[in-house]
Write a protein that holds these residues in place. Structure first.
Motif, PDB file in Angstrom:
ATOM      1  N   VAL A  49       9.484   6.868   0.693  1.00 42.30           N
ATOM      2  CA  VAL A  49       9.001   5.879   1.669  1.00 42.30           C
ATOM      3  C   VAL A  49       9.586   6.217   3.047  1.00 42.30           C
ATOM      4  CG1 VAL A  49       9.030   3.426   2.293  1.00 42.30           C
ATOM      5  CG2 VAL A  49       8.831   4.091  -0.107  1.00 42.30           C
TER       6      VAL A  49
ATOM      7  N   ALA B 101       1.877   4.813  -6.148  1.00 42.92           N
ATOM      8  CA  ALA B 101       2.482   3.495  -6.426  1.00 42.92           C
ATOM      9  C   ALA B 101       1.639   2.431  -5.718  1.00 42.92           C
ATOM     10  CB  ALA B 101       3.938   3.471  -5.933  1.00 42.92           C
ATOM     11  N   GLY B 102       2.159   1.193  -5.719  1.00 44.75           N
ATOM     12  CA  GLY B 102       1.502   0.123  -4.971  1.00 44.75           C
ATOM     13  C   GLY B 102       0.084  -0.164  -5.444  1.00 44.75           C
TER      14      GLY B 102
ATOM     15  N   SER C  30       0.840  -1.205   0.000  1.00 44.53           N
ATOM     16  CA  SER C  30       0.000   0.000   0.000  1.00 44.53           C
ATOM     17  C   SER C  30       0.874   1.253   0.000  1.00 44.53           C
ATOM     18  CB  SER C  30      -0.889  -0.013   1.252  1.00 44.53           C
ATOM     19  OG  SER C  30      -1.368   1.289   1.527  1.00 44.53           O
TER      20      SER C  30
ATOM     21  N   HIS D 219       7.205   8.943  -9.675  1.00 51.10           N
ATOM     22  CA  HIS D 219       6.953   7.942  -8.643  1.00 51.10           C
ATOM     23  C   HIS D 219       5.907   6.970  -9.184  1.00 51.10           C
ATOM     24  CE1 HIS D 219       5.768   6.307  -4.846  1.00 51.10           C
ATOM     25  NE2 HIS D 219       4.631   6.960  -4.786  1.00 51.10           N
TER      26      HIS D 219
ATOM     27  N   LEU E  53      12.857  -2.384  -0.404  1.00 53.46           N
ATOM     28  CA  LEU E  53      11.497  -2.916  -0.276  1.00 53.46           C
ATOM     29  C   LEU E  53      11.506  -4.438  -0.372  1.00 53.46           C
ATOM     30  CD1 LEU E  53       9.582  -0.307  -2.525  1.00 53.46           C
ATOM     31  CD2 LEU E  53       9.863  -0.285  -0.045  1.00 53.46           C
TER      32      LEU E  53
HETATM   33  N1  PLP Z   1       5.616   1.803  -2.556  1.00 52.55           N
HETATM   34  C1  PLP Z   1       5.144   0.642  -2.958  1.00 52.55           C
HETATM   35  C2  PLP Z   1       4.058   0.003  -2.175  1.00 52.55           C
HETATM   36  C3  PLP Z   1       5.671   0.055  -4.122  1.00 52.55           C
HETATM   37  O1  PLP Z   1       5.207  -1.121  -4.549  1.00 52.55           O
HETATM   38  C4  PLP Z   1       6.709   0.704  -4.835  1.00 52.55           C
HETATM   39  C5  PLP Z   1       7.289   0.145  -6.047  1.00 52.55           C
HETATM   40  O2  PLP Z   1       6.928  -0.837  -6.574  1.00 52.55           O
HETATM   41  C6  PLP Z   1       7.165   1.913  -4.358  1.00 52.55           C
HETATM   42  C7  PLP Z   1       6.602   2.426  -3.234  1.00 52.55           C
HETATM   43  C8  PLP Z   1       8.264   2.650  -5.027  1.00 52.55           C
HETATM   44  O3  PLP Z   1       7.830   3.324  -6.113  1.00 52.55           O
HETATM   45  P1  PLP Z   1       8.858   4.319  -6.812  1.00 52.55           P
HETATM   46  O4  PLP Z   1      10.134   3.589  -6.920  1.00 52.55           O
HETATM   47  O5  PLP Z   1       8.273   4.579  -8.123  1.00 52.55           O
HETATM   48  O6  PLP Z   1       8.941   5.504  -5.937  1.00 52.55           O
END
Ligand code: PLP
Length: 290
Positions: free
Chosen positions: A49, A18-19, A12, A233, A138
């Motif tokens: 994050v 995203a997510g 989430s 993002h 992550l």
């Molecule tokens: N948050 C979640 C829940 C995600 O699944 C992802 C990437 O898959 C991200 C954050 C990161 O996204 P970004 O690298 O585009 O900032």
């Protein structure tokens, strides 16, 4: 009723870029029904994050089983799985789901707009999320091994970016030849198709960038112009969801990949700046001008 369906298994992102939040918005834009099983909560803003709160692996897998056996989606897409227990467990669960689906087919049969048949076997799109664009991990320790051993062998389409492909294969990617080498290595793990996104590579051939789609029989380069200055993002989540949507609409993998990549490139050209941080691509507002 014509009802293309995708279930996303992902984390989430409360900032909505995203997510699962992004996944569901993208699926809706393609006219595809979306279910979502959550793997982890994040504290997150458009700038990055801030925290990660994984749900217990067993609980995640029960959630997935409940929703797959209920909705019988022809296409499932994974995003941030985060824990090796979830990755490995999903690999094993997928085998069971393929057998179950083979017995009964999609729960609600539909005729897709392209008149392609509903896939006779369900399709698994895996976005192997390792870290956020701002560098926060992550994926927990042991996650790469779990991907290689348990999930890649049952993956229909894998959508790594360059750092993800490097981590999974151990191959350093500096140019298009390295991209082919790493993608072929990923096929050896049992993946049917690899869509390797070249956006992290330094430019070659002027300002052009390219994504590579490869299977054991085919190789296609999807060339495009780089959009300068894009600090965005959720591009990876949005692309994998667009691809899953196109597959659920009945397009074969090469056409689905080309359409999803084209869709994302247009979106990168007109992001929404929703907060204090980076722009998002998963949603287009009625009022927004292209
Ligand atoms: N948050 C979640 C829940 C995600 O699944 C992802 C990437 O898959 C991200 C954050 C990161 O996204 P970004 O690298 O585009 O900032």
């Amino acid at each position: 009723m014509k009802l293309p369906k995708v279930v996303t298994i992902a984390g989430s992102d409360p900032s909505g870029g995203a997510g699962i939040q992004a996944d569901l918005k993208v699926l809706t834009q393609f006219g595809v029904y979306g279910g979502a099983a959550v793997t982890a909560l994040t504290r997150q803003t458009s700038a990055g994050v801030l925290g990660l709160f994984p749900l217990p692996a067993e609980w995640v897998l029960e959630q997935v089983r409940d929703v797959l056996w209920d909705l019988r989606p022809p296409v499932v897409k994974t995003g941030m799985l985060q824990q090796p227990g979830v990755i490995g467990g999903l690999g094993r669960l997928w085998g069971e789901y393929v057998r179950e689906y083979g017995k009964t087919g999609a729960h609600v049969p539909y005729i897709s707009p392209s008149a392609e048949p509903v896939p006779s076997a369900p399709v698994l799109v895996v976005d192997p999320v390792l870290s956020s664009g701002t560098g926060v991990s992550l994926l927990a320790g042991g996650g790469l091994e779990a991907f290689r051993e348990d999930l890649l062998p049952v993956t229909t389409v894998l959508t790594p970016n360059v750092p993800e492909a490097e981590a999974l294969t151990g191959i350093a990617i500096r140019d298009s030849d390295d991209m082919v080498g790493a993608a072929e290595r990923l096929l050896q793990f049992g993946v049917q198709w690899v869509l390797l996104k070249g956006g992290h590579l330094p430019e070659w051939e002027g300002v052009r960038i390219a994504d590579l789609l490869i299977s054991r029989e085919e190789r296609r380069w999807l060339w495009g112009q780089r959009v300068p200055g894009a600090d965005l993002h959720g591009t990876g989540c949005s692309l994998a969801s667009a691809l899953a949507a196109c597959l659920a609409l009945g397009l074969p993998v090469p056409e689905a990949a080309a359409r999803a990549v084209e869709w994302l490139r247009q979106r990168i050209g007109s992001p929404l700046f929703v907060g204090q941080g980076r722009g998002v691509v998963c949603q287009k507002l009625e009022r927004q001008r292209e």
